[in-house]
Design an enzyme around this catalytic site. Structure first.
Site, PDB file in Angstrom:
ATOM      1  N   ARG A 266      86.265  59.409 -26.622  1.00 13.13           N
ATOM      2  CA  ARG A 266      86.140  58.194 -25.808  1.00 13.13           C
ATOM      3  C   ARG A 266      86.975  57.018 -26.314  1.00 13.13           C
ATOM      4  O   ARG A 266      87.650  56.353 -25.557  1.00 13.13           O
ATOM      5  CB  ARG A 266      84.681  57.714 -25.809  1.00 13.13           C
ATOM      6  CG  ARG A 266      83.844  58.376 -24.793  1.00 13.13           C
ATOM      7  CD  ARG A 266      82.466  57.769 -24.836  1.00 13.13           C
ATOM      8  NE  ARG A 266      81.564  58.555 -24.019  1.00 13.13           N
ATOM      9  CZ  ARG A 266      80.282  58.281 -23.852  1.00 13.13           C
ATOM     10  NH1 ARG A 266      79.753  57.241 -24.455  1.00 13.13           N
ATOM     11  NH2 ARG A 266      79.536  59.024 -23.090  1.00 13.13           N
TER      12      ARG A 266
ATOM     13  N   GLU B 262      68.968  46.650 -27.439  1.00 10.70           N
ATOM     14  CA  GLU B 262      70.418  46.442 -27.485  1.00 10.70           C
ATOM     15  C   GLU B 262      70.815  45.056 -27.991  1.00 10.70           C
ATOM     16  O   GLU B 262      71.953  44.855 -28.426  1.00 10.70           O
ATOM     17  CB  GLU B 262      71.030  46.714 -26.097  1.00 10.70           C
ATOM     18  CG  GLU B 262      72.535  46.964 -26.150  1.00 10.70           C
ATOM     19  CD  GLU B 262      73.171  47.245 -24.793  1.00 10.70           C
ATOM     20  OE1 GLU B 262      72.444  47.557 -23.828  1.00 10.70           O
ATOM     21  OE2 GLU B 262      74.408  47.125 -24.704  1.00 10.70           O
TER      22      GLU B 262
HETATM   23  P1  ADP Z   1      67.048  47.102 -23.650  1.00  7.60           P
HETATM   24  O1  ADP Z   1      67.639  48.441 -23.286  1.00  7.60           O
HETATM   25  O2  ADP Z   1      67.509  46.600 -24.961  1.00  7.60           O
HETATM   26  O3  ADP Z   1      65.559  47.066 -23.466  1.00  7.60           O
HETATM   27  P2  ADP Z   1      67.667  46.102 -20.962  1.00  7.60           P
HETATM   28  O4  ADP Z   1      69.022  45.779 -20.466  1.00  7.60           O
HETATM   29  O5  ADP Z   1      67.048  47.349 -20.419  1.00  7.60           O
HETATM   30  O6  ADP Z   1      67.697  46.095 -22.572  1.00  7.60           O
HETATM   31  O7  ADP Z   1      66.653  44.910 -20.644  1.00  7.60           O
HETATM   32  C1  ADP Z   1      66.921  43.584 -21.008  1.00  7.60           C
HETATM   33  C2  ADP Z   1      66.378  42.653 -19.937  1.00  7.60           C
HETATM   34  O8  ADP Z   1      66.411  41.322 -20.414  1.00  7.60           O
HETATM   35  C3  ADP Z   1      67.190  42.682 -18.645  1.00  7.60           C
HETATM   36  O9  ADP Z   1      66.370  43.023 -17.560  1.00  7.60           O
HETATM   37  C4  ADP Z   1      67.736  41.262 -18.537  1.00  7.60           C
HETATM   38  O10 ADP Z   1      67.848  40.806 -17.196  1.00  7.60           O
HETATM   39  C5  ADP Z   1      66.706  40.465 -19.323  1.00  7.60           C
HETATM   40  N1  ADP Z   1      67.217  39.158 -19.802  1.00  7.60           N
HETATM   41  C6  ADP Z   1      68.431  38.903 -20.339  1.00  7.60           C
HETATM   42  N2  ADP Z   1      68.564  37.589 -20.609  1.00  7.60           N
HETATM   43  C7  ADP Z   1      67.402  36.990 -20.248  1.00  7.60           C
HETATM   44  C8  ADP Z   1      66.924  35.637 -20.267  1.00  7.60           C
HETATM   45  N3  ADP Z   1      67.686  34.623 -20.694  1.00  7.60           N
HETATM   46  N4  ADP Z   1      65.668  35.400 -19.815  1.00  7.60           N
HETATM   47  C9  ADP Z   1      64.889  36.410 -19.353  1.00  7.60           C
HETATM   48  N5  ADP Z   1      65.292  37.705 -19.290  1.00  7.60           N
HETATM   49  C10 ADP Z   1      66.531  37.999 -19.737  1.00  7.60           C
END
Ligand code: ADP
Length: 514
Positions: free
Chosen positions: A342, A484
């Site tokens: 990749r 993440e």
């Molecule tokens: P992980 O796999 O680490 O759990 P995800 O991408 O599945 O991460 O979930 C992270 C969530 O956090 C997303 O739904 C995103 O919209 C939300 N998020 C990111 N920034 C903010 C913020 N400032 N306030 C509230 N929610 C947020």
């Protein structure tokens, strides 16, 4: 709700107003001072983000009797997690035992270190290996349904160790986890509620958050975190602290380009629209240690002619990369082994796009061969938009349609076919994958662009999921993180299906320790 500016902070320390510890002054400078806040709501634990990490943290904290609030800025819950493929690496699991697969925690760690170029933080990797099985059971208890007849063998893993949900999707986790969380007394999940800032007390402890309700995320803004003013402000008290589970930043055009300037703004990502860096940057402002933020993983098999992950990854990897070639449209020449790893391929594509941001390289094969290994379902999905796969009668038509020098293109195909006959490819493509291209055509053509897929870096956490401070090297009181948004676990490159294990293990741990 007064925010102390850097100038005011400087004045304070010059005037010797710092009876407070330096760390506390700095923390106040980049957050909201609890003394100036009259909280609108109160919980034990507030969690930012509703993906795997946030829900695991929420359930784990709720199990211990806490009143928990999860806030999600988007209208849809689940972030990248809900669109994930659903594979979870679980070393030494019962399905492996049943199917006679010998695995060990050490082998899992070895595999991760190999892909991560040894940059992985060992204590985090060990924590995942040690508690993967427990996190799997935690999910089963939540009602997640796994295929119990076999494990999947993903690239880079020495053995088959990845568990799959019965619906082959991350939604198979998110749905039951959400249902269980919402059924628990005192627990609530709110959407369209955006975390804006931390509220910090005089000891430097995170004691709450400032949010905006009725937030309308706007994909059209260049930098939603900075430019979007929608919503109504509110402050929420978090008696025991705050858990950051806001995911990665593959969709943050501004921040990803700062970390890796090869990423042009017009390159889409495999991620959901809300994958931005706002929460990560606020945590850095507060003093959290940054870790390996510029390691971004790209999918070199993606196309700019469809949104998100799409079908190009399958049509190219199992089709045109195998039975055809990839060409730089500026020169008409090949530029990579189409079946390299990749990173090698993504780097080669970026070299072109950096010099000429609109000159997406193309991959093509003659129509008889191109998709012969693929199911009708995938092919018709790929063809359905009419934009992803171009059909050209001849090499001359490819040249005129994609702006490739015709003579050079013909020469390239001729040279490739000679290499196939001689069983020696100039870019080292595997001999077993060498087959002649019918120069007469017709051809299927796909444009390529590497899409940001996962951000390996982020906040430094310890084995207790506490966020460590760059001001003291110690945990920032009241601040935890998982998933993440954290960095170090995967090193330079994450192995497929280890993300879910990472999110669930550290989400669980954050909920335990807070
Ligand atoms: P992980 O796999 O680490 O759990 P995800 O991408 O599945 O991460 O979930 C992270 C969530 O956090 C997303 O739904 C995103 O919209 C939300 N998020 C990111 N920034 C903010 C913020 N400032 N306030 C509230 N929610 C947020």
């Amino acid at each position: 709700m007064k925010q102390i500016s850097r100038r005011e902070m400087l004045k304070m320390s010059v005037a010797g107003a710092g009876a407070l510890a330096l760390g506390a002054v700095n923390a106040q400078a980049s957050a909201i001072d609890a003394k100036d806040v009259k909280f609108d709501e109160e919980y034990d634990v507030v969690i930012i983000g509703s993906g795997f990490a946030g829900l695991a943290a929420g359930l784990s904290a709720a199990k211990r009797g806490n009143k928990v609030l999860i806030i999600e800025k988007m209208g849809r819950i689940g972030g990248n997690s809900v669109i994930n493929g659903g594979g979870m690496a679980v070393p030494v699991n019962p399905v492996q035992e049943k199917t006679g697969i010998k695995d060990s925690k050490e082998l899992f760690i070895e595999d991760c270190l190999k892909a991560g170029l040894g940059l992985n933080h060992p204590e985090l990797l060990e924590t995942i290996a040690n508690r993967a099985m427990e996190s799997f059971n935690f999910l089963v208890d939540c009602g997640v349904q796994f295929k119990m007849d076999h494990c999947a063998h993903f690239g880079g893993h020495s053995v088959a160790r990845s568990m799959l949900t019965t619906n082959d999707s991350g939604s198979g986790y998110i749905q039951p986890m959400l249902e269980k969380f919402e059924k628990t007394d005192g627990c609530k999940l709110v959407r369209r509620t955006k975390f804006d800032d931390f509220v910090v007390d005089e000891s430097g402890k995170v004691v709450g958050v400032a949010v905006r309700e009725e937030y309308k995320f706007d994909d059209k803004l260049y930098n939603d975190d900075l430019e979007n003013t929608s919503g109504t402000k509110k402050t929420i008290k978090a008696n025991k602290g705050v858990i950051l589970a806001a995911g990665g930043f593959c969709r943050d055009k501004a921040f990803r380009k700062l970390q890796d300037p090869r990423i042009p703004d017009n390159v889409d990502s495999t991620n959901h629209a809300g994958a931005t860096a706002g929460v990560l940057l606020k945590a850095f402002e507060l003093g959290a240690y940054p870790v390996q933020v510029d390691w971004i993983q790209f999918g070199p098999w993606a196309s700019p002619d469809e949104k998100g992950f799409g079908t190009a990854p399958i049509l190219t990897q199992q089709g045109t990369f195998k039975y055809g070639i990839a060409v730089d449209v500026r020169t008409g020449k090949r530029f990579m082994n189409e079946l390299a790893d990749r990173k090698t391929r993504a780097d080669a594509e970026f070299k072109i796009l950096r010099a000429a941001p609109d000159k997406f390289p193309i991959t093509f094969a003659d129509t008889k061969m191109a998709f012969k290994d693929l199911s009708e379902e995938i092919i018709s999905k790929g063809m359905s938009s009419g934009k992803l796969v171009g059909e050209c009668k001849s090499l001359d038509e490819i040249a005129s349609k994609y702006g490739v020098p015709a003579d050079a293109l013909k020469e390239t195909v001729k040279k490739y076919n000679e290499g196939v006959k001689a069983k020696k490819d100039e870019f080292g493509k595997q001999e077993s994958a060498l087959s002649e291209i019918n120069e007469a055509g017709p051809f299927y053509v796909i444009r390529l662009s590497p899409k940001p897929h996962h951000t390996m870096g982020g906040l430094k956490i310890n084995e207790k999921a506490q966020v460590l401070s760059s001001k003291s090297g110690k945990p920032i009181p009241g601040l935890y993180a998982a998933g993440e948004i954290t960095g170090g676990t995967h090193g330079a490159s994450r192995l497929g299906t280890v993300a879910i294990t990472d999110c669930i293990v550290f989400g669980m741990i954050a909920g335990e320790n807070i």
